[in-house]
Design a protein around this motif. Structure first.
Motif, mmCIF file in Angstrom:
data_model
loop_
_atom_site.group_PDB
_atom_site.id
_atom_site.type_symbol
_atom_site.label_atom_id
_atom_site.label_comp_id
_atom_site.label_asym_id
_atom_site.label_seq_id
_atom_site.Cartn_x
_atom_site.Cartn_y
_atom_site.Cartn_z
ATOM 1 N N ASN A 496 30.798 10.543 46.350
ATOM 2 C CA ASN A 496 30.553 11.557 45.156
ATOM 3 C C ASN A 496 31.599 10.335 44.192
ATOM 4 O OD1 ASN A 496 29.901 13.844 46.596
ATOM 5 N ND2 ASN A 496 32.364 13.572 47.706
ATOM 6 N N ASN A 497 31.009 11.349 42.584
ATOM 7 C CA ASN A 497 31.495 10.226 41.578
ATOM 8 C C ASN A 497 31.635 8.262 41.882
ATOM 9 O OD1 ASN A 497 32.664 12.605 40.493
ATOM 10 N ND2 ASN A 497 34.128 12.990 42.588
ATOM 11 N N ASP A 566 35.313 7.887 45.276
ATOM 12 C CA ASP A 566 36.705 8.288 46.066
ATOM 13 C C ASP A 566 35.893 7.811 46.965
ATOM 14 O OD1 ASP A 566 36.596 10.221 42.670
ATOM 15 O OD2 ASP A 566 35.283 11.965 44.452
ATOM 16 N N GLY A 567 37.390 7.859 47.252
ATOM 17 C CA GLY A 567 37.929 7.798 48.830
ATOM 18 C C GLY A 567 37.967 6.432 49.102
ATOM 19 N N LEU A 569 39.628 3.705 48.701
ATOM 20 C CA LEU A 569 40.763 3.226 48.581
ATOM 21 C C LEU A 569 41.111 3.640 50.178
ATOM 22 C CD1 LEU A 569 43.440 2.898 46.090
ATOM 23 C CD2 LEU A 569 42.266 1.591 46.541
ATOM 24 N N ASP A 570 40.870 4.191 50.977
ATOM 25 C CA ASP A 570 41.194 4.913 52.203
ATOM 26 C C ASP A 570 40.438 3.742 53.503
ATOM 27 O OD1 ASP A 570 42.457 7.250 52.250
ATOM 28 O OD2 ASP A 570 40.717 8.605 51.925
ATOM 29 N N LYS A 571 39.624 2.801 52.467
ATOM 30 C CA LYS A 571 38.891 1.801 53.695
ATOM 31 C C LYS A 571 39.494 0.909 53.960
ATOM 32 C CE LYS A 571 34.532 2.541 51.476
ATOM 33 N NZ LYS A 571 33.393 2.724 52.345
ATOM 34 N N GLU A 572 38.952 0.115 55.462
ATOM 35 C CA GLU A 572 39.969 -0.623 55.857
ATOM 36 C C GLU A 572 40.442 -2.570 55.187
ATOM 37 O OE1 GLU A 572 41.109 -1.975 60.381
ATOM 38 O OE2 GLU A 572 39.403 -0.897 60.115
ATOM 39 N N ILE A 595 28.628 -0.831 58.522
ATOM 40 C CA ILE A 595 28.312 -1.152 57.198
ATOM 41 C C ILE A 595 28.770 0.337 56.059
ATOM 42 C CG2 ILE A 595 26.297 -1.850 55.585
ATOM 43 C CD1 ILE A 595 24.825 -3.117 57.774
ATOM 44 N N LEU A 596 28.148 1.467 55.759
ATOM 45 C CA LEU A 596 28.572 2.413 55.484
ATOM 46 C C LEU A 596 30.324 2.882 55.475
ATOM 47 C CD1 LEU A 596 25.777 5.425 55.793
ATOM 48 C CD2 LEU A 596 26.515 3.502 54.120
ATOM 49 N N ARG A 597 30.591 1.995 55.994
ATOM 50 C CA ARG A 597 32.319 2.558 56.504
ATOM 51 C C ARG A 597 32.894 1.845 55.691
ATOM 52 N NH1 ARG A 597 31.410 3.529 61.987
ATOM 53 N NH2 ARG A 597 32.429 2.956 63.124
#
Lengths: 768, 768
Positions: A496-497, A566-567, A569-572, A595-597
């Motif tokens: 998203n975004n 969006d999101g 910064l939630d990644k490791e 890879i995606l996450r």
């Protein structure tokens, strides 16, 4: 560097020694093309070892029925793909009745390939000891004529070294060919006629479904001891093959030589009923010039191309060879003569990536062609998309968009979508923005506004309509959001975004609104025609403005950067440099979900936006974004390093810029991705050119003026490039000490160098 | 209602009149199965019209090479699929040398099919006027024996109506069969032996790759005018077919009857070398009983099944037929005799969904089998997953997980993943949680703790390890997040923090930690064995607890609901009822990207969590979530309406509950999704059972006690069901006025009805 077997040379690509394992890679690297056709460097004579056969005719494709694991609504039913075309280079050679085949002979020595980029020909020579004890030397030289682009020529010389022999040489045509990447093993070609006339032969065949009719043709001329020999060939003929077989006693040490002229005539350019006659005319022209005459023309044509597009690098032969290889391949692939053609990611060097046109053309290739060719070439590239506008509108309709919204395909041959991976096909929509950007870029660089009222504005309107419909209003955010997209970083799907996509969407709308005002003002007739044709209303443009003025961009206050989506910064957030080596490249080592996450970026995404819209952001902001994103970028796309090289140069990080440059310039020569056997990365080669001209040279157009901020990698003594800026030809030479400019064609010009005005006068070298 | 040609009847499925267009649908609806094998209701005699041939042997599959458009790392190379097995039902019939074929005869009248669910047989009868003017009536009855489950029997009666005729009847076996959904048109079966012995015939064949050896067998008995006739058959034999051909003069009006016994013996159950002998033994047992004797046993066996699992509905014959059809099909598919088997979404009625086991088993089917069978059946279902634990650990390893983390496959035959759509295969990981939940649910319902120390705890540990590794710590949120998942709502892919998945993950870890303590306490030996086997350390479990205690759940303060995933509120929130009818079903009308970015929910997602963990949330909270999500739910999965029916009932919205119930109970009979010809939706049938027992009946286990909150749809007079609760058989009858309970087997039991204690005494009907 995996391709050490390629010798370093400023003007040639040279392979020495025969290694069967390298055949497929070399078939890619030594490919030939002339814009109208091309071919991999397959051997002329029989070869039973591993090989990837490929001959290609520009614009001749086949819509293969789509094959997927799980069908998703909206997938195209057919996937147009580059088609392996009938083979005209084949020459069967028998020595005392033994077929010459480097895979089965006793030994091969003195094997050498040379691709002479300066003159545009490819030569292969070897000495082979056959099973029957005969030793022969062979030298084969071939080129695809720039002058008569339906024709190529081969000079095939055989010399027995240790005894007198009987040689049978049989040049042939073969339409019984297949595609490696066929989905259903369909037959792609239907051969309708196989015929010969004296030393000429013809195969008429048409593609299934698309019904492109072609005549593949050849003519043979034979020479013994340097003199022409008239012989009557023995005919070999099947449903899809024709060979002209010549027998000759050849004395030890004497050369027996075949000149084979061959090529294609195609119903794209001629009436189907006249293809054979046009082929005969082409053969007449070619044989009248003769092999040497045609080769002379070839050298002259390439000299002209190099005159305009060469980049010289002093003090680094590898880099010199790399950049020339890139420029050479781009010119082999596309010459801008035909607005129905475009630049396939593999050019004429392989089948991969099915269709021919990606957003690579607008985002990476256009600047090269604008600066090294006359303006008409870039116009042709833009016109290609204008001609596909109706199809882009249909494509958007299939996905539920209305009212003339246009979505250009991810991959295409004829304007129809040819890609079938939902997260890309339906969601990697930023490609649409690159097409609007190219219109802007063309005007910015050439100063020619005429494309916009004539064609461009309609394209801009279709694209603006798409973006306007593609966002939705978030009650929660009280802003417009863009859900479910894939950005240039394909290691994220369905996000998203995505900042890049949303920013581009906003820009597309703003730019279109601006152009509407300008066209209304300066070309009222065109304006009236376009408004009437598109049914554009004030209500609609007001709605566009509302969206463009209130679109949501994810931003981190803490890091002071726009977030990729969006999101993010939630990644490791483990940096690439902290990954274990065994994890790289992640696209080979990790499962797709991992890879995606992950935070890892395949190619510039936010930074691609900073490249396109550099003037919207401060250098400080670029630095923050570069420092935030580059450490997570794995550059596993061939299109990634060039953008990073340009930006590192801008940030005065020349070591980093140079490192990125190296990755892009010798990507195929050094086979970084271990896949060169599938073909070359043609479109990313334009990125290499950008790395030098825009990156190191710092060329920009600012306020309608040509500007430079020259830098030089410390590894180089100097480098020089030429550009065609609005019909002035300017040579720019950069060394560690100074930069010099010379107008070789055109009139006076005022430019900026390092933000200071400099006046250029034709014929005078100016240092700055 | 699209299937009005099916007559309404409380105990039978009846079709009257022949319509070639309905053949494939009826082949699904009238399918037979006995847990060990099954078959679609294909005609025995030749039929040249449109048909979908299918015979299936439980647990016999083929790993077809995966075919995808774009390969993603981690995809399984092979995709095990349900295999069409050799056909043993075929009977060729010639009347005066004309082949009987309902597709080519002059006319068909009095065509009727009946699937008698009470007694477990299927009958088809018709009168056909042949091209040669002969009119015959045929009645064919068949069943797959529950008693001798390798065997089925067919009684095929032919009566000429208008003249004396010569009949040739040739029962045959055929292993030259194919799968409709083959990826590469591979040959799946290799026939090794085709043989006959008197009136018996055998085909030995094994599956390619998996090498399941099978013997397909038959024996023929003939009767004329009601008396046995001894005849020597004429043999018809090819590489993959064997037929026994019998010729008989038949007088007008006299029945000529074939009893055909047939079936399979399989190397899964017997030595390969003994398959023919075991087949002979089975035929001996069957023919000794004879057709009528075997049918009598069949009726008794089905009576026993119904005795335990029947649900009666008074006042609504359609609903009665619907629920019995569901119960009947579940019992045809799986009987719990073999822990290597499981419940395929299409059972023995079609090929679709390749592999056999989905999370449907744990989430939907287990409650039905727990309550209507003895405890061993549910144990077998749990043991199936225990036996696949090693494969689940390997599967997780392939995706980069370590240290014994287990990820059960999305679809499987033998424990290996058989699905290849990245957004599901790699990301729809909530399935893993359903397996832990089933362990909890088994203990909760049966009161039997022994599975956990014996097998379950190891499974729980593997799954907890997976969740612990699958989350990552978000520096931004200072909580653990779960990125890149697909929830039960497959109309969203690759989302972050799907509430259902994250909640389930937390619960799995908490529950596993709890069970570790209990097993340590009460089964110290098992505990020691498991700790040693799994190398579980305190550090690791402490880390688990840290994750479970600090996992992020998206929540909306404004709506007071958990959000399905991050960003849900950014969507364009148009309710389903406000969509234009032409947009429905969206999975047929919309492109995939549009579905993904819409708010529409395919099946219960957050509400699935509220179903599993009902006791964690208040009724007010359930109501808020139901009112928030249901209006966006399109129920385009067969698994959606049942969960909504249960929750609507709990919220006392009986009209809505009944509407959802109708959609689930007659899904196939009324062919809501227009795809019944591909097979039946077996697993969702268990959801129908849950809608009545848990939904209307309000059955729950709370604090180790059986509880009911009975309700009744106003359309019904009364309904009754039985459950096996911890070896007590309880009949529950609900009418508008009262609910009555009776223990038919077992001892005294204290239950709760509408939150009040009720004591049940065997043999006494208690009203509450």
């Amino acid at each position: 560097m995996n391709q050490d077997y390629i010798k370093v040379d400023p003007w040639s690509i040279i392979e020495e020694g025969f290694d069967a394992k390298q055949v497929k890679s070399s078939e890619s690297l030594f490919s030939l093309g002339n814009g109208a056709m091309g071919q991999r460097a397959n051997f002329e004579e029989e070869y039973t070892g591993e090989t990837f056969q490929g001959s290609y005719i520009a614009g001749v494709y086949y819509p293969d029925k789509t094959r997927v694991g799980w069908w998703k609504n909206g997938y195209p039913e057919y996937f147009a793909k580059v088609l392996n075309a009938p083979n005209w280079i084949g020459i069967e050679v028998l020595i005392n009745e033994e077929l010459v085949d480097l895979n089965t002979c006793k030994s091969v020595r003195e094997f050498k390939r040379e691709l002479n980029m300066r003159e545009g020909w490819y030569q292969r020579s070897f000495t082979a000891l056959l099973q029957n004890g005969v030793e022969i030397s062979v030298r084969s030289t071939r080129f695809l004529s720039l002058d008569i682009d339906a024709v190529g020529a081969i000079k095939y010389e055989i010399t027995p070294l240790n005894q007198d022999v009987e040689v049978i040489i049989a040049p042939y045509l073969d339409s019984g060919i297949t595609n490696e990447d066929s989905n259903w093993d369909d037959k792609f070609w239907n051969t309708t006629n196989v015929d010969s006339e004296g030393s000429q032969a013809f195969i008429e065949a048409h593609t299934m479904k698309t019904n492109f009719a072609t005549c593949t043709f050849m003519e043979a001329k034979l020479f013994y001891k340097g003199s022409p020999v008239e012989m009557k060939p023995h005919l070999k003929k099947t449903d899809s093959l024709i060979g002209l077989s010549y027998k000759q006693k050849v004395e030890k040490g004497e050369p027996f030589t075949l000149h084979k002229f061959g090529g294609y005539t195609v119903s794209r350019d001629h009436k189907e009923s006249e293809l054979v006659q046009v082929a005969k005319d082409a053969l007449f022209s070619a044989t009248t010039l003769g092999y040497e005459g045609l080769l002379q023309k070839q050298k002259e044509a390439w000299a002209k191309i190099w005159e305009m597009s060469d980049i010289t690098i002093n003090g680094d032969v590898k880099a010199q060879q790399g950049i020339r290889f890139n420029i050479f391949q781009l010119n082999q692939t596309y010459l801008g003569k035909d607005s129905r053609l475009n630049i396939g990611p593999k050019g004429f060097t392989g089948e991969k990536y099915g269709g021919s046109t990606y957003w690579d053309t607008e985002a990476y290739c256009l600047p090269f062609y604008m600066a090294t060719k006359n303006q008409q070439v870039a116009w042709s590239l833009l016109e290609y998309r204008y001609n596909h506008l109706e199809k882009a509108i249909e494509n958007a309709q299939k996905l539920g968009f209305k009212n003339g919204a246009a979505l250009y395909p991810m991959v295409t041959m004829n304007g129809e979508e040819c890609h079938n991976e939902w997260e890309i096909t339906f969601e990697e929509i930023h490609r649409n923005g690159a097409i609007s950007f190219a219109i802007y870029n063309y005007h910015r660089y050439t100063g020619d506004y005429s494309y916009i009222p004539k064609m461009g504005l309609e394209v801009l309107i279709g694209i603006a309509r798409f973006w306007h419909q593609r966002v939705n209003f978030s009650e929660d955010k009280q802003q417009y959001v863009m859900l479910g997209v894939t950005g240039p970083n394909e290691y994220e799907n369905n996000v998203n975004n995505n900042w890049y996509t949303s920013y581009l969407a906003k820009w597309c709308i703003d730019y279109t609104l601006e152009q509407l005002e300008i066209v209304k003002e300066i070309c009222p007739k065109d304006y009236a025609r376009i408004i009437s044709k598109t049914n554009l209303t004030i209500t609609e443009t007001d709605d566009w403005a509302k969206v463009a003025g209130n679109i949501y961009f994810p931003y981190s206050e803490k890091h002071e950067v726009f977030l990729q989506q969006d999101g993010f910064l939630d990644k490791e957030m483990i940096k690439v440099e902290d990954l274990d080596k065994s994890d790289r490249p992640i696209n080979q080592k990790w499962s797709w979900d991992r890879i995606l996450r992950s935070p890892y970026i395949k190619q510039a995404d936010v930074l691609q936006g900073f490249y396109f819209f550099e003037d919207h952001f401060s250098k400080e902001s670029l630095e923050k974004h570069f420092d935030f994103y580059e450490p997570f970028t794995v550059h596993e796309s061939s299109l990634s390093p060039c953008v990073h090289s340009i930006q590192a140069a801008k940030l005065d990080r020349m070591d980093q810029a140079y490192t990125f440059y190296l990755r892009t310039s010798r990507l195929d020569l050094d086979d970084y991705n271990k896949e060169v056997e599938e073909g070359l990365h043609i479109t990313s080669m334009a990125g290499t050119w950008m790395s030098i001209v825009e990156g190191f040279g710092g060329m920009r157009i600012l306020n309608n003026q040509l500007c430079f901020t020259p830098r030089i990698p410390k590894q180089w003594e100097s480098y020089a490039f030429k550009i065609n800026f609005r019909n002035q030809i300017i040579t720019v030479t950069v060394s560690g000490q100074y930069t010099s400019f010379e107008i070789t064609e055109g009139k006076e010009l005022s430019i900026q160098v390092n933000d200071k005005p400099v006046s250029l006068i034709p014929g005078k070298v100016v240092q700055a």
